[in-house]
Design an enzyme around this catalytic site. Structure first.
Site, PDB file in Angstrom:
ATOM      1  N   TRP A  73       0.859  -1.239   0.084  1.00 14.15           N
ATOM      2  CA  TRP A  73       0.031   0.005  -0.068  1.00 14.15           C
ATOM      3  C   TRP A  73       0.837   1.042   0.011  1.00 14.15           C
ATOM      4  O   TRP A  73       1.936   1.217   0.567  1.00 14.15           O
ATOM      5  CB  TRP A  73      -1.054  -0.011   1.117  1.00 14.15           C
TER       6      TRP A  73
ATOM      7  N   ASP B 172      -0.176   9.069   1.090  1.00 14.68           N
ATOM      8  CA  ASP B 172       0.311  10.421   1.191  1.00 14.68           C
ATOM      9  C   ASP B 172       1.803  10.379   0.726  1.00 14.68           C
ATOM     10  O   ASP B 172       2.751   9.746   1.378  1.00 14.68           O
ATOM     11  CB  ASP B 172       0.309  11.040   2.331  1.00 14.68           C
TER      12      ASP B 172
ATOM     13  N   GLN C 275       3.744   7.401   2.508  1.00 16.25           N
ATOM     14  CA  GLN C 275       2.791   6.434   3.446  1.00 16.25           C
ATOM     15  C   GLN C 275       2.799   5.176   3.044  1.00 16.25           C
ATOM     16  O   GLN C 275       2.352   5.033   1.829  1.00 16.25           O
ATOM     17  CB  GLN C 275       1.312   7.246   3.878  1.00 16.25           C
TER      18      GLN C 275
ATOM     19  N   PHE D  55       2.748   8.226  10.850  1.00 15.50           N
ATOM     20  CA  PHE D  55       2.039   9.141   9.922  1.00 15.50           C
ATOM     21  C   PHE D  55       2.715  10.119   9.268  1.00 15.50           C
ATOM     22  O   PHE D  55       3.967  10.495   9.161  1.00 15.50           O
ATOM     23  CB  PHE D  55       0.583   9.725  10.753  1.00 15.50           C
TER      24      PHE D  55
ATOM     25  N   ASP E  26       0.557  15.484  10.482  1.00 13.05           N
ATOM     26  CA  ASP E  26       1.073  15.890   9.222  1.00 13.05           C
ATOM     27  C   ASP E  26       1.854  17.152   9.288  1.00 13.05           C
ATOM     28  O   ASP E  26       1.728  18.028   8.533  1.00 13.05           O
ATOM     29  CB  ASP E  26       0.072  16.023   8.233  1.00 13.05           C
TER      30      ASP E  26
ATOM     31  N   TRP F 207      -9.264   8.943  -0.276  1.00 12.93           N
ATOM     32  CA  TRP F 207      -9.828   8.108   0.785  1.00 12.93           C
ATOM     33  C   TRP F 207     -11.208   7.757   0.126  1.00 12.93           C
ATOM     34  O   TRP F 207     -11.866   8.246  -0.287  1.00 12.93           O
ATOM     35  CB  TRP F 207      -9.927   8.595   2.004  1.00 12.93           C
TER      36      TRP F 207
END
Length: 486
Positions: free
Chosen positions: A35, A38, A54, A97, A166, A303
């Site tokens: 996967w 970002d 990510q 993250f 973030d 998303w």
């Protein structure tokens, strides 16, 4: 499961033979396996562009986030490096993250969000803190002893105690700053600003920007920079209501322009606009390179939407073609980086083709750049059909009646459907269209970058045709097409 970068690298090596190539992109960055979402830590360091992202390497679905890592000398051809971060410490145990990178004293620092679960409900039982990792070689990273560097005690009153993530770190006026995405807990997204002298000790400065009630309930992935005398705050609002033809996706991306006051460390917003009018452009991050270019790259998905390669292909997610953000003639334009032109193959060209109906071109493919100039004349509608095959096509069309350009992927193969529209005026009766097709994606730049529309598409392997059409009489003044060979 215990996560480490070394375990992730070993898993990827042992399993990447399982990848199916059917929808793998040719000239866009994807994860090596598993996967991707970002882009993170976008920076030019020691002569190379570094892009982190990510990453959950073990399955093609969102999971405990790692940081994948790739480098390039030209922003097009990428080489994978070892996984940079894994959730292996108490301060990031449930995910590393999104975040950013900055160079200090020759070392490369990564500032990222540590995600901590506090109960069984992943949507509600968590908190988030900001951490720092450092590398002397730009490859192997060590998490600093002072983590977290921005903890829960740094969250100001009136800001969410959970959604605090973030960080984009930058240097301005001799100081380090970081912008973080947040909300006020009352349905309004906002951006928080922090200041530091050394990247370790941070102080809250202010709420830099906040929704007026019509810009989404949570803001993610902020970025702040100067663009040719204009200060720009870029971020991704979640669940922003539509405004006319704009913001039709569940989650959006905007750039807000205004003025930075260095004395009181505040930002005065003057307006905002969408960065992409298509389907799949989220969480962009920028860097300033040694040529003075402001380059932006985003996650080329979003998303809560279907990604077909999650089913049996062992990978999901990709990043957009890097785009240069340019201020010209009072407008902000987005242009594909010039380096992509080095990979052009043989030129196919048409001039002064009169259209009144549909014409199939003697060219096709699944990985190419196409540049077309239409003269509208008497046509009510005109455009191109790409990746055409049996019952499949992706339609790019312009309506002269209402001045609206349309990207239609309802017949683009498997995967999500839909139509996106944007208003764009003709220039002296002409439309300049530049499209980049790459197996399972299309990016369309209109009028030299005034508008951009991005979409993931998943047509069959035999859907390779290109057609031009018009309803009424118009001229395809010129069309150039190059296969892109990486």
């Amino acid at each position: 499961m215990t996560y480490t970068p070394a375990k992730a690298d070993q898993f990827i090596r042992e399993n990447k033979h399982l990848l199916r190539s059917e929808y793998r992109l040719n000239y866009h960055l994807m994860s090596e396996f598993g996967w991707m979402n970002d882009p993170n830590g976008f920076i030019q360091y020691k002569g190379e562009y570094h892009l982190f992202y990510q990453h959950y390497p073990y399955r093609p679905e969102w999971g405990p986030m790692h940081w994948g890592h790739a480098v390039s000398r030209d922003l097009i051809r990428w080489n994978y490096l070892p996984v940079a971060l894994a959730p292996d410490k108490p301060f990031d145990r449930d995910g590393c993250f999104s975040g950013s990178a900055i160079e200090k004293d020759g070392a490369l620092y990564l500032m990222y969000t540590g995600h901590i679960m506090t109960g069984p409900d992943p949507k509600n039982d968590y908190y988030q803190i900001q951490n720092l990792a450092v590398s002397e070689d730009g490859v192997r990273f060590r998490k600093v002893d002072d983590n977290p560097v921005i903890g829960l005690s740094h969250i100001p009153p009136g800001a969410s105690r959970k959604d605090f993530r973030d960080p984009k770190v930058f240097r301005r006026d001799g100081r380090y700053y970081a912008v973080l995405g947040s909300n006020d807990g009352q349905g309004n997204g906002q951006i928080l600003l922090y200041r530091s002298e050394d990247l370790i000790r941070w102080a809250f400065v202010c709420v830099m920007a906040k929704s007026d009630g019509n810009m989404g309930d949570n803001w993610e992935c902020p970025d702040f920079f100067e663009l040719d005398g204009l200060d720009v705050l870029m971020f991704s609002p979640q669940r922003m209501p539509p405004q006319g033809r704009d913001y039709r996706n569940l989650h959006s991306t905007v750039y807000m322009w205004g003025r930075w006051n260095a004395v009181d460390e505040t930002f005065q917003a003057e307006g905002y606009a969408p960065m992409d009018q298509g389907f799949d452009f989220y969480a962009p991050q920028s860097t300033l390179d040694d040529r003075g270019r402001r380059i932006v790259v985003a996650w080329m998905d979003t998303w809560e939407t279907e990604i077909p390669t999650q089913n049996g292909h062992y990978w999901a997610g990709a990043l957009t073609l890097p785009r240069e953000m340019v201020r010209k003639g009072g407008k902000v334009l987005f242009k594909p980086v010039q380096e992509i032109e080095r990979y052009r193959g043989e030129l196919f060209q048409i001039r002064d083709l009169i259209l009144d109906g549909e014409t199939e071109l003697a060219a096709g493919g699944d990985s190419y750049e196409l540049e077309a100039v239409f003269e509208a004349r008497d046509a009510e509608r005109f455009g191109l059909k790409l990746r055409v095959g049996e019952n499949e096509q992706t339609v790019l069309s312009y309506s002269t009646v209402d001045g609206v350009f349309c990207l239609d992927r309802n017949l683009s193969g498997i995967g999500p459907k839909g139509v996106r529209e944007t208003e764009v005026p003709l220039c002296d009766g002409k439309l300049l269209l530049r499209a980049f097709v790459d197996r399972s994606s299309v990016e369309v730049f209109l009028q030299d970058g005034e508008k951009v529309m991005t979409a993931r598409i998943y047509p069959g392997e035999r859907s390779l045709g290109i057609r031009a059409f018009a309803e009424g009489r118009c001229s395809l003044a010129s069309l150039k097409k190059w296969d892109l060979r990486i």
